[in-house]
Design a protein around this motif. Sequence first.
Motif, PDB file in Angstrom:
ATOM      1  N   LEU A  41     -17.347   1.994 -24.818  1.00 52.68           N
ATOM      2  CA  LEU A  41     -15.950   2.381 -25.049  1.00 52.68           C
ATOM      3  C   LEU A  41     -15.006   1.274 -24.602  1.00 52.68           C
ATOM      4  CD1 LEU A  41     -16.165   6.106 -23.874  1.00 52.68           C
ATOM      5  CD2 LEU A  41     -15.672   5.328 -26.214  1.00 52.68           C
ATOM      6  N   ARG A  42     -15.247   0.724 -23.422  1.00 53.21           N
ATOM      7  CA  ARG A  42     -14.399  -0.372 -22.922  1.00 53.21           C
ATOM      8  C   ARG A  42     -14.416  -1.562 -23.870  1.00 53.21           C
ATOM      9  NH1 ARG A  42     -16.268  -0.437 -16.678  1.00 53.21           N
ATOM     10  NH2 ARG A  42     -14.929   1.241 -15.966  1.00 53.21           N
ATOM     11  N   ALA A  45     -12.549  -0.864 -27.176  1.00 52.63           N
ATOM     12  CA  ALA A  45     -11.093  -0.869 -27.010  1.00 52.63           C
ATOM     13  C   ALA A  45     -10.566  -2.298 -26.904  1.00 52.63           C
ATOM     14  CB  ALA A  45     -10.701  -0.061 -25.778  1.00 52.63           C
ATOM     15  N   TRP A  46     -11.275  -3.157 -26.153  1.00 55.31           N
ATOM     16  CA  TRP A  46     -10.859  -4.559 -26.007  1.00 55.31           C
ATOM     17  C   TRP A  46     -10.881  -5.277 -27.353  1.00 55.31           C
ATOM     18  CZ3 TRP A  46      -8.490  -7.446 -22.518  1.00 55.31           C
ATOM     19  CH2 TRP A  46      -8.567  -8.828 -22.594  1.00 55.31           C
ATOM     20  N   VAL A  47     -11.932  -5.069 -28.113  1.00 52.23           N
ATOM     21  CA  VAL A  47     -12.062  -5.720 -29.424  1.00 52.23           C
ATOM     22  C   VAL A  47     -10.939  -5.256 -30.358  1.00 52.23           C
ATOM     23  CG1 VAL A  47     -13.505  -5.830 -31.499  1.00 52.23           C
ATOM     24  CG2 VAL A  47     -14.526  -6.177 -29.246  1.00 52.23           C
ATOM     25  N   MET A  48     -10.660  -3.954 -30.368  1.00 53.69           N
ATOM     26  CA  MET A  48      -9.602  -3.429 -31.244  1.00 53.69           C
ATOM     27  C   MET A  48      -8.232  -3.983 -30.835  1.00 53.69           C
ATOM     28  SD  MET A  48     -11.230  -1.545 -33.403  1.00 53.69           S
ATOM     29  CE  MET A  48     -10.085  -0.435 -34.164  1.00 53.69           C
ATOM     30  N   LEU A  49      -8.002  -4.120 -29.527  1.00 50.48           N
ATOM     31  CA  LEU A  49      -6.749  -4.683 -29.030  1.00 50.48           C
ATOM     32  C   LEU A  49      -6.573  -6.114 -29.525  1.00 50.48           C
ATOM     33  CD1 LEU A  49      -4.374  -4.252 -26.828  1.00 50.48           C
ATOM     34  CD2 LEU A  49      -5.859  -5.667 -25.399  1.00 50.48           C
ATOM     35  N   LEU A  50      -7.641  -6.911 -29.436  1.00 45.48           N
ATOM     36  CA  LEU A  50      -7.570  -8.300 -29.878  1.00 45.48           C
ATOM     37  C   LEU A  50      -7.435  -8.399 -31.397  1.00 45.48           C
ATOM     38  CD1 LEU A  50     -10.229  -9.975 -27.552  1.00 45.48           C
ATOM     39  CD2 LEU A  50      -7.740  -9.918 -27.276  1.00 45.48           C
ATOM     40  N   GLY A  89     -10.624  -0.520 -20.931  1.00 50.37           N
ATOM     41  CA  GLY A  89     -10.949  -1.532 -21.923  1.00 50.37           C
ATOM     42  C   GLY A  89      -9.719  -2.241 -22.465  1.00 50.37           C
ATOM     43  N   LEU A  90      -8.591  -1.530 -22.543  1.00 48.89           N
ATOM     44  CA  LEU A  90      -7.354  -2.172 -22.996  1.00 48.89           C
ATOM     45  C   LEU A  90      -6.821  -3.151 -21.954  1.00 48.89           C
ATOM     46  CD1 LEU A  90      -5.388   0.794 -24.618  1.00 48.89           C
ATOM     47  CD2 LEU A  90      -6.725  -0.978 -25.770  1.00 48.89           C
ATOM     48  N   ILE A  91      -7.199  -2.934 -20.699  1.00 46.42           N
ATOM     49  CA  ILE A  91      -6.765  -3.831 -19.631  1.00 46.42           C
ATOM     50  C   ILE A  91      -7.706  -5.030 -19.544  1.00 46.42           C
ATOM     51  CG2 ILE A  91      -6.259  -3.998 -17.151  1.00 46.42           C
ATOM     52  CD1 ILE A  91      -4.415  -2.070 -18.844  1.00 46.42           C
ATOM     53  N   ALA A  92      -9.012  -4.776 -19.502  1.00 42.75           N
ATOM     54  CA  ALA A  92     -10.029  -5.837 -19.466  1.00 42.75           C
ATOM     55  C   ALA A  92     -11.347  -5.247 -19.953  1.00 42.75           C
ATOM     56  CB  ALA A  92     -10.198  -6.392 -18.065  1.00 42.75           C
ATOM     57  N   ALA A  93     -12.102  -6.028 -20.705  1.00 41.60           N
ATOM     58  CA  ALA A  93     -13.348  -5.530 -21.292  1.00 41.60           C
ATOM     59  C   ALA A  93     -14.425  -5.276 -20.245  1.00 41.60           C
ATOM     60  CB  ALA A  93     -13.869  -6.519 -22.328  1.00 41.60           C
ATOM     61  N   SER A  94     -14.379  -5.982 -19.125  1.00 41.66           N
ATOM     62  CA  SER A  94     -15.423  -5.855 -18.112  1.00 41.66           C
ATOM     63  C   SER A  94     -14.856  -6.229 -16.751  1.00 41.66           C
ATOM     64  CB  SER A  94     -16.598  -6.770 -18.442  1.00 41.66           C
ATOM     65  OG  SER A  94     -16.172  -8.122 -18.361  1.00 41.66           O
ATOM     66  N   LYS A  95     -15.624  -5.974 -15.708  1.00 39.02           N
ATOM     67  CA  LYS A  95     -15.207  -6.378 -14.363  1.00 39.02           C
ATOM     68  C   LYS A  95     -15.076  -7.894 -14.278  1.00 39.02           C
ATOM     69  CE  LYS A  95     -17.138  -2.450 -11.916  1.00 39.02           C
ATOM     70  NZ  LYS A  95     -18.142  -1.965 -10.966  1.00 39.02           N
ATOM     71  N   GLU A  96     -15.978  -8.597 -14.939  1.00 40.02           N
ATOM     72  CA  GLU A  96     -15.914 -10.058 -14.946  1.00 40.02           C
ATOM     73  C   GLU A  96     -14.636 -10.552 -15.637  1.00 40.02           C
ATOM     74  OE1 GLU A  96     -16.468 -13.829 -14.092  1.00 40.02           O
ATOM     75  OE2 GLU A  96     -17.668 -12.187 -13.273  1.00 40.02           O
ATOM     76  N   ALA A  97     -14.266  -9.912 -16.743  1.00 42.46           N
ATOM     77  CA  ALA A  97     -13.027 -10.291 -17.434  1.00 42.46           C
ATOM     78  C   ALA A  97     -11.823 -10.048 -16.532  1.00 42.46           C
ATOM     79  CB  ALA A  97     -12.882  -9.503 -18.737  1.00 42.46           C
ATOM     80  N   ARG A  98     -11.846  -8.953 -15.766  1.00 42.61           N
ATOM     81  CA  ARG A  98     -10.744  -8.658 -14.850  1.00 42.61           C
ATOM     82  C   ARG A  98     -10.628  -9.754 -13.789  1.00 42.61           C
ATOM     83  NH1 ARG A  98      -5.922  -6.863 -14.367  1.00 42.61           N
ATOM     84  NH2 ARG A  98      -5.507  -5.670 -12.511  1.00 42.61           N
ATOM     85  N   LYS A  99     -11.750 -10.219 -13.269  1.00 43.20           N
ATOM     86  CA  LYS A  99     -11.732 -11.308 -12.297  1.00 43.20           C
ATOM     87  C   LYS A  99     -11.152 -12.573 -12.928  1.00 43.20           C
ATOM     88  CE  LYS A  99     -15.760  -9.674  -9.741  1.00 43.20           C
ATOM     89  NZ  LYS A  99     -17.183  -9.909  -9.486  1.00 43.20           N
ATOM     90  N   GLN A 100     -11.530 -12.832 -14.179  1.00 47.42           N
ATOM     91  CA  GLN A 100     -11.026 -14.014 -14.892  1.00 47.42           C
ATOM     92  C   GLN A 100      -9.511 -13.899 -15.100  1.00 47.42           C
ATOM     93  OE1 GLN A 100     -12.792 -16.730 -16.215  1.00 47.42           O
ATOM     94  NE2 GLN A 100     -14.623 -16.051 -15.137  1.00 47.42           N
TER      95      GLN A 100
END
Length: 165
Positions: A41-42, A45-50, A89-100
């Motif tokens: 799901l996350r 949502a990230w892919v659709m946002l982009l 997912g709209l905020i960040a696709a993964s925990k790693e993406a959030r760190k980035q």
Amino acid sequence: MFDEEGARPPDWEIRMPAGMKVLNANHRMHWGPAATITRALRQAAWVMLLQQKIPTLERAYVQAVYCPPDRRVRDAANLQPTYKALIDGLIAASKEARKQQLAGRLRYGLLRDDDDKHLTGPDPRLGEVVKGGQIVLRIWDLSSEADTSAPDPTSFSDGLTSPEG
């Protein structure tokens, strides 16, 4: 608020793919399959946002509309775990993406954070029947509106009198 006749339409609408597995608060699922669904799901949502090229907003109101696969009676709020995963997912696709993002190496998603300062919602709603079921995220940009998350302290009254009075 935004569903009333004459209210402004959403600024963006993200239609998740029909037939995606959802998480229901009433279903007690083992953590392994639940984590797999949450991750899917996350990512979706990230892919659709982009894909829709939705910019990063300062504040937003989000409605999560569940379009069920049939006409059985439903409670839209039961899909709160699904809506949480989609918003994350709209905020960040993964925990790693959030760190980035926090390190400044990756663009922010829809919002810098999903706290009350930046996000109102997700507001659960029921929509029309869609074969396979579908979730639609309706997004309104509130960036230009005054910050209404905190009450104005000058207008607050607790109804008590002061010790002097």
